[in-house]
Design an enzyme around this catalytic site. Sequence first.
Site, PDB file in Angstrom:
ATOM      1  N   THR A 185      10.650   5.394 -80.346  1.00  0.00           N
ATOM      2  CA  THR A 185      10.437   6.223 -79.156  1.00  0.00           C
ATOM      3  C   THR A 185       9.155   7.034 -79.259  1.00  0.00           C
ATOM      4  OG1 THR A 185      12.809   6.394 -78.788  1.00  0.00           O
ATOM      5  CG2 THR A 185      11.433   8.042 -77.730  1.00  0.00           C
ATOM      6  N   SER A 191      12.356   4.611 -72.815  1.00  0.00           N
ATOM      7  CA  SER A 191      13.042   3.330 -72.656  1.00  0.00           C
ATOM      8  C   SER A 191      12.082   2.156 -72.491  1.00  0.00           C
ATOM      9  CB  SER A 191      13.991   3.390 -71.447  1.00  0.00           C
ATOM     10  OG  SER A 191      15.010   4.342 -71.663  1.00  0.00           O
ATOM     11  N   GLY A 224      14.942  10.505 -85.960  1.00  0.00           N
ATOM     12  CA  GLY A 224      15.935  11.000 -86.898  1.00  0.00           C
ATOM     13  C   GLY A 224      15.541  10.723 -88.337  1.00  0.00           C
ATOM     14  N   ARG A 364      51.286  24.940 -73.806  1.00  0.00           N
ATOM     15  CA  ARG A 364      51.072  26.113 -72.952  1.00  0.00           C
ATOM     16  C   ARG A 364      52.012  26.086 -71.754  1.00  0.00           C
ATOM     17  NH1 ARG A 364      46.892  29.806 -71.602  1.00  0.00           N
ATOM     18  NH2 ARG A 364      47.842  31.239 -70.103  1.00  0.00           N
ATOM     19  N   GLN A 383      47.395  18.902 -63.288  1.00  0.00           N
ATOM     20  CA  GLN A 383      47.007  18.711 -64.682  1.00  0.00           C
ATOM     21  C   GLN A 383      47.249  17.272 -65.123  1.00  0.00           C
ATOM     22  OE1 GLN A 383      45.432  21.046 -66.170  1.00  0.00           O
ATOM     23  NE2 GLN A 383      45.835  21.189 -68.363  1.00  0.00           N
ATOM     24  N   THR A 472      21.702   9.005 -73.633  1.00  0.00           N
ATOM     25  CA  THR A 472      20.251   8.805 -73.575  1.00  0.00           C
ATOM     26  C   THR A 472      19.734   7.887 -74.669  1.00  0.00           C
ATOM     27  OG1 THR A 472      19.986  10.999 -72.588  1.00  0.00           O
ATOM     28  CG2 THR A 472      18.037  10.003 -73.593  1.00  0.00           C
ATOM     29  N   GLU A 474      19.406   5.018 -77.722  1.00  0.00           N
ATOM     30  CA  GLU A 474      19.706   3.576 -77.708  1.00  0.00           C
ATOM     31  C   GLU A 474      19.640   3.007 -76.291  1.00  0.00           C
ATOM     32  OE1 GLU A 474      20.034   1.518 -80.299  1.00  0.00           O
ATOM     33  OE2 GLU A 474      19.681   3.181 -81.642  1.00  0.00           O
ATOM     34  N   ASP A 476      18.543   4.694 -72.150  1.00  0.00           N
ATOM     35  CA  ASP A 476      19.067   5.567 -71.100  1.00  0.00           C
ATOM     36  C   ASP A 476      20.117   4.816 -70.283  1.00  0.00           C
ATOM     37  OD1 ASP A 476      18.578   8.038 -69.185  1.00  0.00           O
ATOM     38  OD2 ASP A 476      18.602   6.233 -67.943  1.00  0.00           O
TER      39      ASP A 476
END
Length: 691
Positions: A185, A191, A224, A364, A383, A472, A474, A476
Site C-alpha cells: 500500500t 486498492s 505492519g 438483565r 431485543q 478496509t 486486504e 476496500d
Amino acid sequence: MAEIREKVCAGESEATRGCARRRLERLASHLHASSHLLEEAQLSRSVCSRVTVKRPLNSAALSTYMAGEYSALRDKIVQFFLERPSLLTPVEIAKDEHRELTMRQVLAVVRECGIRPLQYLLQEPGKYFAVTEAVGLVDLSLGIKLGVQFSLWGGSVMNLGTKKHHDKYFAGIDNVDYPGCFAMTELHHGSNVQGIETTATFDKAKDEFVVNTPNDGATKWWIGNAAVHGKFASVFARLLLPSGESNVKVDMGVHAFIVPIRHMEDHSVLPGVDIRDCGYKVGLNGVDNGALRFHNVRIPRENLLNRFGDVSEDGQYSSSLPTSNKRFAATLGELVGGRVGLADGSVGVLKIAATIAIRYSLLRQQFGPPNQPEISILDYQSQQQKLMPMLASAYGFHFATKYLVKQYSEMKISRDEAVIADVHALSAGLKSYITSYTAKALSICRESCGGHGYAAVNRFGSLRNDHDIFQTFEGDNTVLLQQVAGDLLRQYKAKFQGSSLSVTWNYLRESMGTYLSQTNPVATHREGYGHLRDSAFQLDAFRYRTARLLHTAALRLKKHSGRLGSFGAWNRCLNHLLTLAESHIESVVLAKFIDGVNGCQDKQARGLLKLLCDLYALDRIWEDIGTYRNQDYIAPNKAKAIQRLVEHLCHEVRGVSKEFVDAFGIPDSMLRAPIGLQSGQYTEYAQYIGF
C-alpha cells in the site's frame, strides 16, 4: 367462469380471444387457490401465536460439530494463554507497551507453544486459520501481527518466490528470526495496486536492483511490523529494465522484491531506508504500522520474487505468462489468503459480540406486567429482533467461511484454474460482506447492552475499534464487491457463449433459465408454515433475486456503454452492481448454511440449526421485501406471513439462545467481558471496580 369467458370473447378475433383466455385462466388459478391459501394463512397465524416451549439442546454436541477437526489445536492455544496470564492484554494499555506485548505473544505462540503457522499455511491451510481464530480470542492485534508475519510477509516469499527463496528464508520466517513486512500500500495508491509508483530499476553493471520512492505519494504507508520490529519487507514496485536507448527504461509492471530494512545484529535502520511511525490508530495499537521510503537502496538480483517473472544477468526478462496484466493477476491471486483470514476472523469477532450481548440480555431484567416479577430484556420482541437474526447470521457465516477455507486448501493443492478463480471471487465477496455486517453488529450489540455496553471492560469498544479496519485492508469492501459483480457478469456472458460456470456460480445455470418466466400465482401467494420453512423455497428466492439483478445489470450496462463508455456505464450502475454482489454472497451463505444443517449428525442439534437457518433466510427476504414485491415474486399476504414468521422464529430462537452461544465454545477466560460470562456476572463486574 365459462359464462364469463363466452361474454368477454364474443365478437373478438381468435388472437384477442386467446389473449383474454390466458388472462382469465390466470384469474381462475387465483380463485381456485383461494381456499387453499386461506387455510395456509390461518395455519401460519396459529403457529406464530402459540406459546413457545423451551427446546432442549445439547450444547456440547453442537459445540463439537462447530469446532470441527482442529478443535484440539484451538484448545491447546487457549490453554497456553490461560496458564500465562501475563501474556493476556489488559483493558488499559499504552501503545508502546501494547506493541511489545503483542510481539512477546507472537514469539511465545511459536517458540513456547510450538505452533508453526507458516508450515500450516503451506501444508494445511485449515490448520493455519484455526490458529488465527484462536489467537483472535486473545487479542485481535495478536491475530493481525501473526498474519503480517506469516500470511503476508511469509506468504509473499513462499508463494511469489522460488526454491532459492524458500531455502534461504523459510526457517527464519517460521521461527520469527526474520520478522518482516508486506509493503504494498502507498499513500496515494491503496486498492489500485497496479498504479503504485515505487520503482525497482535493474543495474546490469552491478547485477542489482535499485529501489526508489520517486515522490511523496509513493511512500509505503500502513505497513505492519515496519515501525518497530521488521527487519525485511516484501516491497511491491514497478520493475524497470534498461532498453537499447540511453536513459530509457521499460516498465514491466508490478513485481515483489525482498528488501532488508534493518541490520540483523543491532536492529538499526539500513542506509537509504527511511522509516516513520504511523502513530496511534483507531484500533489495533498492538500492531506497529509504519511508513517506508527508499533512496537508491540496492538489493541483489536474486531478491526479485521471480515465480511469475524473472530477469537474467544480462537484463533479459522472461515469464511463463504473456502479459503484465496476467502476471499481475497471478501475483494477486497468490495473496488471497489474507482475505480468507479476515472473513474467518470477522466471524470470530461476531461470535464474541453476540455471546456477550445475548448472555447479558438473558441476565438483565427490566419492567414487566403489573405486580409481576421483572422480565429478561431478551423477552422483549425488539431485543429479540436485534439479536436473534445476528445469532443466525453468525452461524451462517461460520459455515460459509469453513467452506471458503476448504476451497482455499483445495486451490493450494490442485492449482486448478477454475478453483483459483472461484476462491478469488468468493474470498472477496465473503470478506466484504461479513466484515461490513460485523461492523454494524458490534454497534447494535453495544446499544443492546445499554450503559454497561459502554464500559471498556465489557469489550465492545475495543472489538469495534480493532475490527473496524477489517472493512478496509486486504481490499476496500466496495472495491471487492465490484470484483464479485464483475466476475458474475463474466460468468453471465460465458453462459450464453456455451461455457460452463465456475464452482460457486453453478446455481445460475438453473436460475438464469427462469428469471424472466411468469411467476406462478399459487406459489406467489403461498404462505403456509411448511412452505415458508422449506429450504428449497428460501434458496430459490435468494437465487431468483440474484439472477434478476444480474440480468438487469447486464441490460443496463449495455444500454449506457454506448453513450458513456465502459467506465461511465459501470459508474452509472454501481449501486445496482454492489447490490448484485451482496445478493450473490447471501445466496452462497444460505446454501452453505443448509449444507451445514444437513451435515450435523446429532438429530436434536440439526433440528435447532434448521430453526436458525430459517430465521437467517426469512429475515433476509423480509429485509429486501420491496424487491420481491416489485417483481411480483411475493404477494402482499405472503409478505405479511413472512414478517409474522420472522417474529415467531426470533421468539423460538430466544428460547435456546443461551445454548447456541455456549456452543461457540468461547471460554470465559478468553471472553473476559464481565457481563458476558456464563455465571457470576455481577460479582465479577463489581470486583473490577473495587467492590
